[in-house]
Design a protein around this motif. Sequence first.
Motif, PDB file in Angstrom:
ATOM      1  N   GLU A   1       0.835  -1.206   0.000  1.00  0.00           N
ATOM      2  CA  GLU A   1       0.000   0.000   0.000  1.00  0.00           C
ATOM      3  C   GLU A   1       0.869   1.256   0.000  1.00  0.00           C
ATOM      4  OE1 GLU A   1      -2.567  -0.317   3.321  1.00  0.00           O
ATOM      5  OE2 GLU A   1      -3.730  -2.004   2.513  1.00  0.00           O
ATOM      6  N   LEU A   2       1.990   1.232   0.737  1.00  0.00           N
ATOM      7  CA  LEU A   2       2.906   2.369   0.755  1.00  0.00           C
ATOM      8  C   LEU A   2       3.505   2.604  -0.619  1.00  0.00           C
ATOM      9  CD1 LEU A   2       4.572   4.529   2.229  1.00  0.00           C
ATOM     10  CD2 LEU A   2       6.195   2.728   2.846  1.00  0.00           C
ATOM     11  N   ILE A   3       3.934   1.524  -1.278  1.00  0.00           N
ATOM     12  CA  ILE A   3       4.535   1.663  -2.616  1.00  0.00           C
ATOM     13  C   ILE A   3       3.499   2.172  -3.610  1.00  0.00           C
ATOM     14  CG2 ILE A   3       5.591   0.378  -4.512  1.00  0.00           C
ATOM     15  CD1 ILE A   3       6.848  -1.465  -2.414  1.00  0.00           C
ATOM     16  N   LEU A   4       2.269   1.651  -3.527  1.00  0.00           N
ATOM     17  CA  LEU A   4       1.213   2.129  -4.421  1.00  0.00           C
ATOM     18  C   LEU A   4       0.918   3.609  -4.169  1.00  0.00           C
ATOM     19  CD1 LEU A   4      -1.258  -0.906  -4.320  1.00  0.00           C
ATOM     20  CD2 LEU A   4       0.264  -0.228  -6.191  1.00  0.00           C
ATOM     21  N   ALA A   5       0.958   4.028  -2.912  1.00  0.00           N
ATOM     22  CA  ALA A   5       0.753   5.444  -2.594  1.00  0.00           C
ATOM     23  C   ALA A   5       1.872   6.292  -3.195  1.00  0.00           C
ATOM     24  CB  ALA A   5       0.697   5.632  -1.081  1.00  0.00           C
ATOM     25  N   LEU A   6       3.110   5.791  -3.150  1.00  0.00           N
ATOM     26  CA  LEU A   6       4.231   6.516  -3.766  1.00  0.00           C
ATOM     27  C   LEU A   6       4.049   6.590  -5.285  1.00  0.00           C
ATOM     28  CD1 LEU A   6       7.254   5.103  -1.739  1.00  0.00           C
ATOM     29  CD2 LEU A   6       6.316   7.413  -1.629  1.00  0.00           C
ATOM     30  N   ALA A   7       3.529   5.486  -5.886  1.00  0.00           N
ATOM     31  CA  ALA A   7       3.277   5.505  -7.324  1.00  0.00           C
ATOM     32  C   ALA A   7       2.213   6.548  -7.668  1.00  0.00           C
ATOM     33  CB  ALA A   7       2.849   4.110  -7.793  1.00  0.00           C
ATOM     34  N   GLN A   8       1.152   6.603  -6.884  1.00  0.00           N
ATOM     35  CA  GLN A   8       0.118   7.619  -7.110  1.00  0.00           C
ATOM     36  C   GLN A   8       0.693   9.029  -6.925  1.00  0.00           C
ATOM     37  OE1 GLN A   8      -3.043   6.608  -4.436  1.00  0.00           O
ATOM     38  NE2 GLN A   8      -3.677   4.792  -5.593  1.00  0.00           N
ATOM     39  N   MET A   9       1.546   9.207  -5.929  1.00  0.00           N
ATOM     40  CA  MET A   9       2.174  10.508  -5.719  1.00  0.00           C
ATOM     41  C   MET A   9       3.054  10.871  -6.907  1.00  0.00           C
ATOM     42  SD  MET A   9       4.609  11.762  -2.566  1.00  0.00           S
ATOM     43  CE  MET A   9       5.994  10.751  -3.115  1.00  0.00           C
ATOM     44  N   GLN A  10       3.781   9.865  -7.442  1.00  0.00           N
ATOM     45  CA  GLN A  10       4.630  10.129  -8.603  1.00  0.00           C
ATOM     46  C   GLN A  10       3.788  10.571  -9.799  1.00  0.00           C
ATOM     47  OE1 GLN A  10       6.325   6.834 -10.791  1.00  0.00           O
ATOM     48  NE2 GLN A  10       8.362   7.765 -10.682  1.00  0.00           N
ATOM     49  N   GLN A  11       2.666   9.870 -10.025  1.00  0.00           N
ATOM     50  CA  GLN A  11       1.792  10.246 -11.136  1.00  0.00           C
ATOM     51  C   GLN A  11       1.226  11.648 -10.930  1.00  0.00           C
ATOM     52  OE1 GLN A  11      -1.130   7.148 -11.385  1.00  0.00           O
ATOM     53  NE2 GLN A  11       0.317   5.610 -12.168  1.00  0.00           N
ATOM     54  N   ALA A  12       0.820  11.941  -9.689  1.00  0.00           N
ATOM     55  CA  ALA A  12       0.292  13.270  -9.413  1.00  0.00           C
ATOM     56  C   ALA A  12       1.353  14.340  -9.633  1.00  0.00           C
ATOM     57  CB  ALA A  12      -0.238  13.327  -7.976  1.00  0.00           C
ATOM     58  N   LEU A  13       2.585  14.058  -9.218  1.00  0.00           N
ATOM     59  CA  LEU A  13       3.668  15.024  -9.410  1.00  0.00           C
ATOM     60  C   LEU A  13       3.991  15.182 -10.893  1.00  0.00           C
ATOM     61  CD1 LEU A  13       6.086  14.094  -6.496  1.00  0.00           C
ATOM     62  CD2 LEU A  13       4.701  16.163  -6.720  1.00  0.00           C
ATOM     63  N   GLN A  14       3.915  14.068 -11.639  1.00  0.00           N
ATOM     64  CA  GLN A  14       4.130  14.176 -13.086  1.00  0.00           C
ATOM     65  C   GLN A  14       3.091  15.105 -13.711  1.00  0.00           C
ATOM     66  OE1 GLN A  14       4.057  10.127 -14.430  1.00  0.00           O
ATOM     67  NE2 GLN A  14       6.234   9.756 -13.995  1.00  0.00           N
ATOM     68  N   GLY A  15       1.817  14.918 -13.360  1.00  0.00           N
ATOM     69  CA  GLY A  15       0.781  15.808 -13.878  1.00  0.00           C
ATOM     70  C   GLY A  15       1.004  17.238 -13.444  1.00  0.00           C
ATOM     71  N   LEU A  16       1.383  17.426 -12.173  1.00  0.00           N
ATOM     72  CA  LEU A  16       1.630  18.775 -11.676  1.00  0.00           C
ATOM     73  C   LEU A  16       2.793  19.428 -12.391  1.00  0.00           C
ATOM     74  CD1 LEU A  16       0.922  20.953  -9.594  1.00  0.00           C
ATOM     75  CD2 LEU A  16       2.453  19.826  -7.980  1.00  0.00           C
ATOM     76  N   VAL A  17       3.870  18.642 -12.589  1.00  0.00           N
ATOM     77  CA  VAL A  17       5.031  19.192 -13.311  1.00  0.00           C
ATOM     78  C   VAL A  17       4.650  19.551 -14.737  1.00  0.00           C
ATOM     79  CG1 VAL A  17       7.297  18.594 -14.238  1.00  0.00           C
ATOM     80  CG2 VAL A  17       6.751  18.072 -11.866  1.00  0.00           C
ATOM     81  N   GLY A  18       3.808  18.687 -15.384  1.00  0.00           N
ATOM     82  CA  GLY A  18       3.352  19.012 -16.739  1.00  0.00           C
ATOM     83  C   GLY A  18       2.559  20.311 -16.766  1.00  0.00           C
ATOM     84  N   GLN A  19       1.659  20.457 -15.780  1.00  0.00           N
ATOM     85  CA  GLN A  19       0.883  21.697 -15.712  1.00  0.00           C
ATOM     86  C   GLN A  19       1.791  22.904 -15.477  1.00  0.00           C
ATOM     87  OE1 GLN A  19      -2.062  21.135 -12.693  1.00  0.00           O
ATOM     88  NE2 GLN A  19      -3.203  19.570 -13.847  1.00  0.00           N
ATOM     89  N   VAL A  20       2.776  22.728 -14.563  1.00  0.00           N
ATOM     90  CA  VAL A  20       3.694  23.830 -14.298  1.00  0.00           C
ATOM     91  C   VAL A  20       4.501  24.174 -15.543  1.00  0.00           C
ATOM     92  CG1 VAL A  20       5.739  24.490 -12.981  1.00  0.00           C
ATOM     93  CG2 VAL A  20       3.829  23.370 -11.831  1.00  0.00           C
ATOM     94  N   ARG A  21       4.921  23.126 -16.281  1.00  0.00           N
ATOM     95  CA  ARG A  21       5.685  23.374 -17.517  1.00  0.00           C
ATOM     96  C   ARG A  21       4.825  24.106 -18.542  1.00  0.00           C
ATOM     97  NH1 ARG A  21       8.713  18.259 -19.717  1.00  0.00           N
ATOM     98  NH2 ARG A  21       9.805  18.700 -17.730  1.00  0.00           N
TER      99      ARG A  21
ATOM    100  N   ILE B   1       3.522  31.483 -19.713  1.00  0.00           N
ATOM    101  CA  ILE B   1       4.068  32.714 -19.123  1.00  0.00           C
ATOM    102  C   ILE B   1       5.189  33.269 -19.998  1.00  0.00           C
ATOM    103  CG2 ILE B   1       5.370  33.604 -17.165  1.00  0.00           C
ATOM    104  CD1 ILE B   1       3.779  31.710 -15.388  1.00  0.00           C
ATOM    105  N   GLN B   2       6.018  32.369 -20.554  1.00  0.00           N
ATOM    106  CA  GLN B   2       7.101  32.833 -21.429  1.00  0.00           C
ATOM    107  C   GLN B   2       6.545  33.507 -22.672  1.00  0.00           C
ATOM    108  OE1 GLN B   2       9.731  29.707 -22.574  1.00  0.00           O
ATOM    109  NE2 GLN B   2      11.165  31.062 -23.640  1.00  0.00           N
ATOM    110  N   LEU B   3       5.493  32.867 -23.281  1.00  0.00           N
ATOM    111  CA  LEU B   3       4.874  33.468 -24.469  1.00  0.00           C
ATOM    112  C   LEU B   3       4.239  34.809 -24.114  1.00  0.00           C
ATOM    113  CD1 LEU B   3       4.030  33.236 -27.426  1.00  0.00           C
ATOM    114  CD2 LEU B   3       2.014  31.956 -26.679  1.00  0.00           C
ATOM    115  N   ALA B   4       3.531  34.838 -22.981  1.00  0.00           N
ATOM    116  CA  ALA B   4       2.904  36.097 -22.569  1.00  0.00           C
ATOM    117  C   ALA B   4       3.952  37.160 -22.281  1.00  0.00           C
ATOM    118  CB  ALA B   4       2.036  35.843 -21.331  1.00  0.00           C
TER     119      ALA B   4
END
Length: 377
Positions: free
Chosen positions: A254-274, A280-283
């Motif tokens: 369950e801990l490893i699966l939670a880390l996997a979910q956190m990794q996926q969430a961080l990937q999505g967050l990093v994509g959104q931030v990128r 922002i660069q274009l603007a």
Amino acid sequence: MNTLQNLLRRWSIRARLTALVVLAVALLGLGGAAAVVGGLGLQSLNEQVTTSSIERVRLNGQARHALQTVRQHEKNMVIDYTDAPTVLKHQVAWNKATGHAQKQLESLKEAAGSTEQAAIDEALKSLRIYVAETKMVLGDMQSGVFDEARQADEALKPAKVHVESVEKTIDQVAEAIDRDVALAQAELSQTVQRAGIALIAMLVVVVAVVAPLTWLNARSILTPIAYASKVARSIATGDLTKRITAQGRDEATELILALAQMQQALQGLVGQVRATGDGIQLASAEVAAGNQDLSARTEHTAASLQQTAGVTTQLAGNVRSSADAAAQASQLANAASEVARRGGSAVGEVVGTMQEIDASSRRIADIIGVIDGIAFQ
């Protein structure tokens, strides 16, 4: 090994630890039960050695002592042969001692084994024969058959053979008791040895079963936790590309699966931030271009404002001139208004005159018509 770990990880850590504790307690309980059974066996053997054997030794000793008492009174009767009252006293004591010796042999027979009982039966027969033969000699002694004690002692020799047989039987019983005690002690020692071996074997089984299971259980817990720690450090360093795999159904999974979910969430967050960063660069580029355009327009506006300022100055002069002209125009308007009023009156008079001229013209036209009519006639 991995198969066993994967099999263990199908259950929760709490269930595994509980099962391990229950197994250890059960094995220790079995060991304790075996120890209790062995202890009861040892207690039984110990009671057999200490109670039965000691009782037999005690009874055998009492029978021996009773027989020695009989022999002592027998000797006293021979020694005091010439003193009849004393001999009678010894005879009474001898009779009592023989009866007591017989009771002691019967008690020893009850506590003895089957082989010993047969020997004791023979000893009782010999004792009764001894008593009967001794009483016959005592009767002769009372009758004065013997001249001296040595003759009486010689007469007692056949009876003494029987009592010596009884003494030999008591010695044989003592030897049998010693053999039984030795056998019981040997059996007790073997039982103690077997109980010790069984206890050691049980402890070996407990260690052989519990220790590997404990090691496997600890490994099945520590291995996924170490993997989860590695994954967490990888995520902490910013590496979100590693694939996270999880096996089992326990808390570590369950801990490893939670880390996997956190990794996926961080990937999505990093994509959104990128994406946000790119926007922002274009603007920012558009804002820079707009700033440049605004700067150019501002410069143009400044120039226009300078021109407007000049025109405004001129306009102010014109306004002042217009104000003066407006004042003059106001005066002229007032004058024109007066002239207009007077012109209006004149126009009214002209209109009246024109109406009169129109009426006169109509009359002249009528007259001319009449004249033309007359002329055609």
